[in-house]
Design a protein around this motif. Structure first.
Motif, PDB file in Angstrom:
ATOM      1  N   ILE A 191     -16.638  21.435  -3.827  1.00 20.17           N
ATOM      2  CA  ILE A 191     -17.294  19.627  -3.913  1.00 20.17           C
ATOM      3  C   ILE A 191     -17.010  19.740  -5.370  1.00 20.17           C
ATOM      4  CG2 ILE A 191     -19.218  17.965  -4.566  1.00 20.17           C
ATOM      5  CD1 ILE A 191     -20.083  18.901  -1.689  1.00 20.17           C
ATOM      6  N   ALA A 192     -16.334  18.716  -5.342  1.00 23.53           N
ATOM      7  CA  ALA A 192     -15.170  17.843  -6.758  1.00 23.53           C
ATOM      8  C   ALA A 192     -15.727  16.214  -6.259  1.00 23.53           C
ATOM      9  CB  ALA A 192     -14.444  17.895  -6.883  1.00 23.53           C
ATOM     10  N   MET A 193     -15.192  16.057  -7.598  1.00 23.44           N
ATOM     11  CA  MET A 193     -15.424  14.348  -7.955  1.00 23.44           C
ATOM     12  C   MET A 193     -14.223  13.895  -8.690  1.00 23.44           C
ATOM     13  SD  MET A 193     -16.224  11.694  -9.954  1.00 23.44           S
ATOM     14  CE  MET A 193     -15.991   9.706  -9.423  1.00 23.44           C
ATOM     15  N   ASN A 194     -13.491  12.808  -8.254  1.00 18.56           N
ATOM     16  CA  ASN A 194     -12.372  13.148  -8.806  1.00 18.56           C
ATOM     17  C   ASN A 194     -12.374  11.779  -9.347  1.00 18.56           C
ATOM     18  OD1 ASN A 194      -8.721  12.820  -7.371  1.00 18.56           O
ATOM     19  ND2 ASN A 194      -9.975  13.357  -9.862  1.00 18.56           N
ATOM     20  N   PRO A 195     -12.426  11.051 -10.065  1.00 19.92           N
ATOM     21  CA  PRO A 195     -12.499   9.067 -10.386  1.00 19.92           C
ATOM     22  C   PRO A 195     -10.434   8.680 -10.140  1.00 19.92           C
ATOM     23  CG  PRO A 195     -13.044  10.015 -12.331  1.00 19.92           C
ATOM     24  CD  PRO A 195     -12.557  11.689 -11.161  1.00 19.92           C
ATOM     25  N   GLU A 196     -11.063   7.840  -9.856  1.00 18.10           N
ATOM     26  CA  GLU A 196      -9.483   7.095  -9.352  1.00 18.10           C
ATOM     27  C   GLU A 196      -9.330   6.264 -10.671  1.00 18.10           C
ATOM     28  OE1 GLU A 196      -6.307   7.815  -7.724  1.00 18.10           O
ATOM     29  OE2 GLU A 196      -5.629   6.102  -9.172  1.00 18.10           O
ATOM     30  N   PHE A 197      -8.431   5.817 -11.481  1.00 19.57           N
ATOM     31  CA  PHE A 197      -8.216   4.804 -12.452  1.00 19.57           C
ATOM     32  C   PHE A 197      -7.158   3.860 -12.514  1.00 19.57           C
ATOM     33  CE2 PHE A 197     -10.059   8.905 -14.109  1.00 19.57           C
ATOM     34  CZ  PHE A 197     -10.642   8.337 -15.081  1.00 19.57           C
ATOM     35  N   LEU A 198      -6.306   3.809 -11.243  1.00 16.39           N
ATOM     36  CA  LEU A 198      -5.754   3.423 -10.296  1.00 16.39           C
ATOM     37  C   LEU A 198      -5.822   1.203 -10.718  1.00 16.39           C
ATOM     38  CD1 LEU A 198      -6.102   1.867  -7.512  1.00 16.39           C
ATOM     39  CD2 LEU A 198      -4.833   3.642  -6.553  1.00 16.39           C
ATOM     40  N   ARG A 199      -4.887   0.488 -11.169  1.00 16.71           N
ATOM     41  CA  ARG A 199      -4.977  -1.332 -10.545  1.00 16.71           C
ATOM     42  C   ARG A 199      -4.345  -1.239  -9.756  1.00 16.71           C
ATOM     43  NH1 ARG A 199      -2.223  -1.322 -17.048  1.00 16.71           N
ATOM     44  NH2 ARG A 199      -1.190  -0.082 -15.813  1.00 16.71           N
ATOM     45  N   GLU A 200      -5.234  -2.232  -9.180  1.00 13.61           N
ATOM     46  CA  GLU A 200      -4.681  -3.261  -8.022  1.00 13.61           C
ATOM     47  C   GLU A 200      -3.631  -4.032  -8.519  1.00 13.61           C
ATOM     48  OE1 GLU A 200      -7.881  -5.391  -5.959  1.00 13.61           O
ATOM     49  OE2 GLU A 200      -8.744  -3.936  -5.739  1.00 13.61           O
ATOM     50  N   GLY A 201      -2.234  -4.153  -7.704  1.00  8.24           N
ATOM     51  CA  GLY A 201      -0.822  -4.781  -8.558  1.00  8.24           C
ATOM     52  C   GLY A 201       0.066  -3.375  -9.315  1.00  8.24           C
ATOM     53  N   SER A 202      -0.601  -2.598  -9.348  1.00  5.28           N
ATOM     54  CA  SER A 202       0.165  -1.844  -9.811  1.00  5.28           C
ATOM     55  C   SER A 202      -0.229  -0.151  -9.346  1.00  5.28           C
ATOM     56  CB  SER A 202       0.421  -1.865 -11.269  1.00  5.28           C
ATOM     57  OG  SER A 202      -0.596  -1.676 -12.327  1.00  5.28           O
ATOM     58  N   ALA A 203      -0.708  -0.492  -7.880  1.00  5.23           N
ATOM     59  CA  ALA A 203      -1.702   1.107  -7.716  1.00  5.23           C
ATOM     60  C   ALA A 203      -0.751   2.489  -7.571  1.00  5.23           C
ATOM     61  CB  ALA A 203      -2.179   0.315  -6.296  1.00  5.23           C
ATOM     62  N   ILE A 204       0.657   1.809  -7.039  1.00  2.72           N
ATOM     63  CA  ILE A 204       1.503   3.264  -6.881  1.00  2.72           C
ATOM     64  C   ILE A 204       1.964   3.327  -7.890  1.00  2.72           C
ATOM     65  CG2 ILE A 204       3.275   3.702  -5.668  1.00  2.72           C
ATOM     66  CD1 ILE A 204       2.497   1.948  -3.040  1.00  2.72           C
ATOM     67  N   HIS A 205       1.952   2.870  -8.896  1.00  4.82           N
ATOM     68  CA  HIS A 205       2.418   3.691 -10.093  1.00  4.82           C
ATOM     69  C   HIS A 205       2.105   4.041 -10.616  1.00  4.82           C
ATOM     70  CE1 HIS A 205       3.629   2.703 -13.859  1.00  4.82           C
ATOM     71  NE2 HIS A 205       4.651   3.615 -14.106  1.00  4.82           N
TER      72      HIS A 205
ATOM     73  N   LEU B 227      -6.058 -17.829  -7.653  1.00  6.16           N
ATOM     74  CA  LEU B 227      -7.661 -17.291  -6.257  1.00  6.16           C
ATOM     75  C   LEU B 227      -7.840 -15.906  -7.136  1.00  6.16           C
ATOM     76  CD1 LEU B 227      -6.588 -19.341  -3.506  1.00  6.16           C
ATOM     77  CD2 LEU B 227      -8.912 -20.227  -4.791  1.00  6.16           C
ATOM     78  N   ALA B 228      -6.629 -15.413  -7.038  1.00  7.27           N
ATOM     79  CA  ALA B 228      -7.013 -13.919  -7.029  1.00  7.27           C
ATOM     80  C   ALA B 228      -7.534 -13.930  -8.083  1.00  7.27           C
ATOM     81  CB  ALA B 228      -5.491 -13.141  -6.753  1.00  7.27           C
ATOM     82  N   PHE B 229      -7.774 -13.107  -8.602  1.00  8.80           N
ATOM     83  CA  PHE B 229      -9.165 -12.063  -9.986  1.00  8.80           C
ATOM     84  C   PHE B 229      -7.858 -11.150 -10.503  1.00  8.80           C
ATOM     85  CE2 PHE B 229      -8.750  -7.882  -8.897  1.00  8.80           C
ATOM     86  CZ  PHE B 229      -8.349  -6.515  -9.735  1.00  8.80           C
ATOM     87  N   LYS B 230      -6.211 -11.205 -10.374  1.00  9.16           N
ATOM     88  CA  LYS B 230      -5.332 -10.613 -11.028  1.00  9.16           C
ATOM     89  C   LYS B 230      -3.799 -10.951 -10.020  1.00  9.16           C
ATOM     90  CE  LYS B 230      -5.251  -5.886 -11.082  1.00  9.16           C
ATOM     91  NZ  LYS B 230      -5.011  -4.918 -12.068  1.00  9.16           N
ATOM     92  N   PRO B 231      -3.019 -11.909 -10.798  1.00  3.13           N
ATOM     93  CA  PRO B 231      -1.454 -11.389 -10.392  1.00  3.13           C
ATOM     94  C   PRO B 231      -1.386 -10.260  -9.411  1.00  3.13           C
ATOM     95  CG  PRO B 231      -1.746 -12.631 -13.556  1.00  3.13           C
ATOM     96  CD  PRO B 231      -2.856 -11.213 -12.615  1.00  3.13           C
ATOM     97  N   GLY B 232      -0.661 -10.296  -8.940  1.00  9.59           N
ATOM     98  CA  GLY B 232       0.160  -9.185  -8.058  1.00  9.59           C
ATOM     99  C   GLY B 232      -1.348  -8.257  -6.743  1.00  9.59           C
ATOM    100  N   THR B 233      -1.993  -9.046  -6.266  1.00  8.60           N
ATOM    101  CA  THR B 233      -2.794  -9.181  -5.482  1.00  8.60           C
ATOM    102  C   THR B 233      -3.489  -9.715  -4.469  1.00  8.60           C
ATOM    103  OG1 THR B 233      -5.550  -7.881  -5.602  1.00  8.60           O
ATOM    104  CG2 THR B 233      -4.750  -8.793  -6.952  1.00  8.60           C
TER     105      THR B 233
ATOM    106  N   PRO C 272      -0.231 -17.794  -4.630  1.00  3.56           N
ATOM    107  CA  PRO C 272       1.077 -17.063  -3.717  1.00  3.56           C
ATOM    108  C   PRO C 272       0.800 -16.152  -2.392  1.00  3.56           C
ATOM    109  CG  PRO C 272       1.431 -16.538  -5.606  1.00  3.56           C
ATOM    110  CD  PRO C 272       0.152 -17.040  -5.996  1.00  3.56           C
ATOM    111  N   LYS C 273      -0.701 -15.578  -3.415  1.00  3.74           N
ATOM    112  CA  LYS C 273      -1.055 -14.624  -1.822  1.00  3.74           C
ATOM    113  C   LYS C 273      -2.415 -14.708  -0.816  1.00  3.74           C
ATOM    114  CE  LYS C 273       2.728 -11.311  -1.800  1.00  3.74           C
ATOM    115  NZ  LYS C 273       3.417 -12.028  -0.970  1.00  3.74           N
ATOM    116  N   ALA C 274      -3.377 -15.177  -1.982  1.00  4.20           N
ATOM    117  CA  ALA C 274      -4.765 -15.289  -1.646  1.00  4.20           C
ATOM    118  C   ALA C 274      -5.134 -16.031  -1.104  1.00  4.20           C
ATOM    119  CB  ALA C 274      -5.861 -14.801  -3.044  1.00  4.20           C
ATOM    120  N   VAL C 275      -4.857 -17.177  -0.189  1.00  5.22           N
ATOM    121  CA  VAL C 275      -4.927 -18.075   0.417  1.00  5.22           C
ATOM    122  C   VAL C 275      -5.590 -17.495   1.803  1.00  5.22           C
ATOM    123  CG1 VAL C 275      -4.124 -19.546   1.818  1.00  5.22           C
ATOM    124  CG2 VAL C 275      -3.338 -19.812  -0.542  1.00  5.22           C
ATOM    125  N   PRO C 276      -5.342 -16.642   2.303  1.00  5.20           N
ATOM    126  CA  PRO C 276      -6.494 -16.472   3.854  1.00  5.20           C
ATOM    127  C   PRO C 276      -7.744 -15.635   3.629  1.00  5.20           C
ATOM    128  CG  PRO C 276      -3.937 -15.320   3.983  1.00  5.20           C
ATOM    129  CD  PRO C 276      -4.100 -16.014   2.628  1.00  5.20           C
TER     130      PRO C 276
END
Ligand code: NAD
Length: 427
Positions: free
Chosen positions: A151-165, A322-328, A355-359
């Motif tokens: 068992i391990a815990m491995n928190p994630e620090f990625l940010r939406e909008g630049s998640a892959i980077h 509408l999105a909470f930040k750009p890129g998402t 540009p992205k969040a209308v749906p």
């Protein structure tokens, strides 16, 4: 390695796609059948830059999705729990998805002979991995943690909008493990990453994630507090922040004053930590203040507009973002929701653009005769004298949107200064 990812949201699917790109074999699990089918067609179920390209590259050879947890656990050596951990009642975290998955993994491990490592990647309050996930897996598998499974815990620090980077180039990797064997497997998995890897116990890893998000959220509320004072005193808070950031003890990151933080993480994580503190009879003064300021900051846009033009009933107001930040396209806890709801309650006609969040906005607000949604900001501002800037999309950096308008800016978009009247929310 053969990796299972349970929960294919922003964190799970990005993690899976990135591990596939690093050469591992990944099987993703979700209870949402439509999502699973989309992933298996190489389509991203939500917008995140570069994600669909990675899926197209690796589905089906290195990445596939299923609704069967059993199949995923059988065909993997390591599984990551990355389901949602939303806010529950009274600031407490709602762990129902994590607990459900833990029971499921336990049942699957009952019939699996090989050692398996279970990693909690979801953000969970300190103690969850050891006192909730671990005992549930033991109970439902009939096996022993540390001997039959890790068992391990491995928190994630990625940010939406630049998640892959962010996933590929993190500042650090935190591994909270119950024993050396669990930690070693994760160290091996992350061996090609050049950032520092910190190994600790699970509850410290859990707390590192909360403390990080709470610190960043507090930093935003702090500079907004300063900004609100500065505005009254005729001082530009951006100049103040620039001066502050020249101090080597203060970084310029998260020091942009505006309408505050939103999104799927900061608000709920700070609340969850406040909730956890309640359990030990502590009231975190700073965290509560950060939340309190953030509650009202977006509404200052409307307050300032009313101050300038009077009551808003039947007035056409454009809301840019509408999105909470750009890129998402993520609108969870987005300031736009508060702004639009308040405008509608005041009787205004709202023309909102993103540009992205209308749906996503359509799903949140449904059909409303006084709310019109546009992907093109030019269309939104056409019938409006008043413009509120809520998200700093590049698409909104266009002077044409603001000429002749009365603009209240929540994000410091320089192009908006050509407006007939321009005012920042706290500058
Ligand atoms: P999300 O809501 O986008 O996705 C969760 C997914 O889990 C959904 O697709 C849902 O259908 C699936 N799911 C729920 N129950 C399931 C089950 N029993 N079996 C399989 N799948 C199931 O969530 P997210 O934004 O990716 O966040 C996941 C976790 O990561 C949360 O704890 C969050 O706090 C944390 N986190 C999020 C971010 C972020 O930027 N979104 C960053 C760091 C950490």
């Amino acid at each position: 390695m053969r990796i299972a990812i349970i929960g294919t949201g922003y964190v799970g699917l990005v993690t899976g796609a990135c591990f596939a790109d690093l050469g591992h074999t990944v099987i993703c699990v979700d209870i949402d059948r439509e999502r699973v089918e989309k992933i298996n067609r190489g389509e991203a179920p939500f917008y995140e830059e570069g994600l669909e390209e990675l899926l197209k590259k690796h589905v089906p050879e290195r990445l596939r999705a299923t609704t069967s947890l059993e199949e995923a656990i059988r065909d993997s050596d390591v599984s990551f729990i990355s389901v949602g951990t939303p806010s529950g009642l009274m600031d407490y975290i709602d762990l129902k998805y994590v607990e459900e998955v833990s029971r499921g993994i336990g049942r699957c491990l009952r019939t699996k002979d090989e050692y398996h490592l279970v990693v909690v990647k979801s953000t969970v309050v300190p103690g969850t991995t050891e006192h909730s996930v671990l005992p549930l897996i033991e109970k439902y598998s009939g096996k022993k943690a540390g001997r039959d499974f890790g068992i391990a815990m491995n928190p994630e620090f990625l940010r939406e909008g630049s998640a892959i980077h962010d996933f590929m180039y993190p500042d650090r990797i935190v591994i909270g493990a119950i024993d050396e064997r669990s930690a070693e497997i994760l160290k091996e998995l992350y061996k090609d990453f050049t950032c520092p890897i910190m190994v600790t116990d699970p509850k410290t890893a859990e707390m590192i994630k909360y403390a990080t998000n709470s610190f960043l959220a507090t930093k935003i509320s702090f500079i907004n507090d300063i900004g609100n004072i500065c505005k009254q005193l005729g001082i530009d808070v951006y100049e103040v922040a620039r001066g502050m950031a020249l101090d080597s003890r203060i970084s310029p990151e998260f020091l942009r004053a505006g309408i505050g933080f939103g999104g799927s993480c900061f608000p709920k994580d700070v609340k969850a930590l406040v909730g956890k503190a309640k359990e030990v009879y502590y009231r975190p003064v700073v965290l509560n203040a950060a939340l309190e300021l953030n509650e009202t900051q977006p509404l200052r846009l409307i307050e300032l507009l009313e101050k300038r033009v009077g009551p808003l009933r039947d007035r056409h107001v454009a809301v840019l973002g509408l999105a909470f930040k750009p890129g998402t396209d993520d609108m969870r806890e987005a300031p736009s929701i508060k702004v639009i709801t308040s405008l509608l309650m005041k009787g205004a006609v709202v023309h909102a653009a993103d540009p992205k969040a209308v749906p996503v906005a359509r799903r949140i607000f449904g059909e409303h005769e006084r709310l019109k949604l546009y992907t093109d900001a030019k269309e939104a501002v056409k019938r409006c004298k008043y413009v509120l800037i809520v998200t700093e999309w590049d698409e909104f950096r266009d002077e044409e949107l603001y000429r002749g308008k009365i603009v209240i800016d929540g994000r410091r978009v320089p192009e908006a200064r050509v407006a007939e009247h321009y005012e920042g929310v706290c500058w």
